[in-house]
Design an enzyme around this catalytic site. Structure first.
Site, PDB file in Angstrom:
ATOM      1  CG  MET A  70      -1.469   1.372   1.580  1.00  0.00           C
ATOM      2  SD  MET A  70      -2.211   1.456   3.220  1.00  0.00           S
ATOM      3  CE  MET A  70      -3.876   0.989   2.885  1.00  0.00           C
ATOM      4  CG  ASP A  72       0.725   8.020  -2.960  1.00  0.00           C
ATOM      5  OD1 ASP A  72       1.696   7.558  -2.362  1.00  0.00           O
ATOM      6  OD2 ASP A  72       0.823   8.675  -3.997  1.00  0.00           O
ATOM      7  CD  GLN A  88      -1.302   4.611  -6.562  1.00  0.00           C
ATOM      8  OE1 GLN A  88      -0.354   4.339  -7.275  1.00  0.00           O
ATOM      9  NE2 GLN A  88      -2.535   4.699  -7.057  1.00  0.00           N
ATOM     10  CB  SER A 133      -1.830   9.179  -6.590  1.00  0.00           C
ATOM     11  OG  SER A 133      -1.237   8.246  -5.735  1.00  0.00           O
TER      12      SER A 133
HETATM   13  C1  FRU Z   1       3.640   9.369  -4.485  1.00  0.00           C
HETATM   14  C2  FRU Z   1       3.609   8.700  -5.840  1.00  0.00           C
HETATM   15  C3  FRU Z   1       2.686   9.439  -6.769  1.00  0.00           C
HETATM   16  C4  FRU Z   1       2.280   8.368  -7.752  1.00  0.00           C
HETATM   17  C5  FRU Z   1       2.179   7.157  -6.855  1.00  0.00           C
HETATM   18  C6  FRU Z   1       2.547   5.859  -7.528  1.00  0.00           C
HETATM   19  O1  FRU Z   1       4.028   8.523  -3.456  1.00  0.00           O
HETATM   20  O2  FRU Z   1       4.915   8.590  -6.372  1.00  0.00           O
HETATM   21  O3  FRU Z   1       3.262  10.573  -7.383  1.00  0.00           O
HETATM   22  O4  FRU Z   1       1.084   8.650  -8.389  1.00  0.00           O
HETATM   23  O5  FRU Z   1       3.053   7.393  -5.775  1.00  0.00           O
HETATM   24  O6  FRU Z   1       2.248   4.789  -6.703  1.00  0.00           O
END
Ligand code: FRU
Length: 543
Positions: A70, A72, A88, A133
């Protein structure tokens, strides 16, 4: 005003997509797996991962993926009676290199989390290497809509990032249909990193901000946030650069990328919250690999005028990619990824990695954001233990033993009467003491330190120390939330409980059950010392 795509528009989009695929030598007639099929496969992968998970260090009352990886928080929103947190997620692996999907959970009360089916998995050319994200909004028809970044890795490690949309086709915001790319090219020539849309509505106009970085030969890396507007969520016009790093600053003093921007009203100001990458440590600041912080300012005529310099929002070791949720009580709440990129994680071998911070309530005071634990967290409390400690003169006192590592500790100290030069708490003590977490106050340096493996001696030199100023108050309060792998310290003054917050992941010794309060060179005057064992609220029902 347009209400979504008409059939013709949908068809035109489809044709464009087919054309793009053909250009890339992908035959559109070859049957690809659908999003639903791939979701089902990912769901099965999660069930498989679940069989192997060990929950020895797994959080009891913080949100974490049931298994796998896991990062963001995404799409945080209050919708139909629930706080929804998407995130995520890699269901098949606890390693940070996995392909990112969107996991999903919701809570009616901020302490019990119901795990829901995955919301998005990579399934199209435009998001084939990750559904990165993004955010969620309720559209004009009352449906939950997700806006996210489609991520692709191309030749020679170049990447292509586009902003995409998916709509929920059920009443509860659980199942989503992808509707394709809504912003296909970045705002400036040559930009590859262009991600993490956050959308809100003002009057009839939708606004979106997206983080990106510009790289050119002279100035390697300038973090920026682009602002777009739309009347229907599908067709977006670039409006302006909402804010950006000062290109005149050298790298290290300026961030090369701004990830996960968020923008909202708080009290009488506006907050631009973002996660800058590339700031060098400077004194007690910026000691994490990447930071998370904010600018405060005014938002007028679609233009943001910052009135403060960048400030870190949490001063612990692990707090990143935070996003706000406005709830029906009118509160502005915040949740973050309670972890950091590129570090060794003891839980990976247990089949899970990453968790969310506790949700906090934000307010502005003296041009800073204070974050306090919301009232709901009191429902986690089991029995209250009053500790009979009023004064400690250069001595140690053991707090009540914790059966489990789930505790809240509240200490109030009369600073005006305290003469101890240093005092503090050793958390999770086990003899010998290899993994003790130290929280201590240095009255001479006027700072509060948190360290996970360093004795309280030379905080300036210690890489592992994080710290905040000691508030100027006669009554200091420390409210600690300990979960199996974490410690959140809310520092207050009797009025505000969260003038500063230090949030850090810790991995205490399995047998450690004791906390010790100590003072050195003088007397510590304790007004209150309370402890509660907390509930384990984790539950998972396979969906
Ligand atoms: C931030 C990030 C975001 C991206 C995501 C990928 O932690 O790098 O910029 O969308 O994680 O998992």
């Amino acid at each position: 005003m347009k209400k979504g795509l008409s059939q013709e528009e949908q068809k035109a989009r489809e044709e464009q997509h087919q054309e793009a695929l053909l250009k890339e030598n992908i035959d559109p007639k070859v049957k690809r797996k659908t999003h639903d099929e791939l979701l089902e496969e990912a769901q099965k992968a999660l069930l498989k991962s679940l069989e192997k998970v060990k929950r020895t260090h797994y959080p009891a009352y913080h949100l974490a993926a049931p298994a796998g990886w896991m990062n963001d928080p995404n799409g945080v929103i209050f919708y139909k009676g629930y706080y929804h947190v998407f995130y995520q997620h890699t269901p098949s692996s606890a390693l940070e290199t996995g392909i990112k999907c969107w996991g999903h959970a919701r809570s009616p009360d901020l302490i019990h989390w119901e795990h829901l089916p995955l919301a998005l998995v990579p399934s199209e050319e435009y998001d084939r290497d990750g559904c990165f994200s993004g955010c969620a909004v309720v559209d004009n028809k009352g449906q939950l809509v997700i806006l996210y970044t489609g991520h692709r890795v191309e030749e020679e490690d170049h990447i292509r990032e586009v902003q995409c949309l998916a709509v929920s086709d059920d009443e509860e915001g659980i199942h989503f249909q992808k509707r394709g790319v809504v912003i296909s090219s970045p705002p400036e020539e040559g930009v590859e990193h262009f991600r993490d849309p956050r959308v809100w509505k003002e009057e009839d106009l939708w606004h979106m901000i997206v983080g990106y970085r510009i790289d050119d030969n002279q100035s390697k890396g300038i973090g920026k946030t682009a602002l777009y507007t739309s009347s229907d969520l599908y067709s977006w016009q670039f409006h302006s650069i909402l804010a950006q790093e000062d290109p005149k600053l050298p790298l290290g003093k300026r961030a090369y990328m701004w990830e996960c921007p968020d923008f909202f009203a708080l009290d009488t100001q506006h907050v631009l919250l973002y996660s800058p990458q590339g700031l060098d440590p400077s004194g007690y600041s910026y000691r994490n690999l990447y930071e998370n912080g904010y600018l405060l300012g005014q938002w007028q005529n679609q233009s943001f005028s910052p009135q403060t310099a960048f400030q870190e929002i949490d001063l612990g070791h692990d707090f990143y990619a935070a996003q706000h949720i406005e709830d029906p009580k009118g509160r502005q709440l915040l949740i973050a990824w309670f972890d950091m990129w590129e570090k060794k994680r003891e839980s990976t071998q247990d089949g899970w990695a990453g968790m969310m911070s506790l949700i906090r309530e934000m307010h502005i005071q003296d041009n800073r954001i204070h974050m306090s634990p919301p009232k709901e967290l009191e429902k986690l409390r089991l029995k209250e233990i009053q500790l009979d400690i009023s004064a400690l003169t250069s001595q140690e006192k053991t707090l009540a033993l914790a059966e489990e590592k789930l505790q809240e500790i509240y200490i109030e100290v009369d600073l005006s009467q305290t003469t101890a030069q240093r005092w503090g708490l050793k958390l999770h003590v086990e003899q010998p003491e290899p993994k003790v977490t130290h929280l201590w106050i240095d009255s001479t340096l006027k700072r509060i330190f948190l360290s996970r493996n360093q004795e309280p001696n030379s905080p300036q030199e210690s890489e592992d120390c994080r710290s905040c100023p000691l508030p100027e108050t006669s009554l200091l309060s420390l409210r600690l939330f300990l979960d199996r792998p974490s410690c959140e310290v809310f520092v207050g003054d009797g009025h505000s409980q969260g003038i500063f917050v230090l949030s850090s992941r810790i991995f205490p010794h399995e047998k450690a059950k004791t906390h010790v309060l100590w003072s050195e060179k003088g007397t510590l005057i304790v007004k209150k010392c309370l402890q509660w064992n907390l509930k384990d609220t984790f539950e998972f029902t396979p969906f």
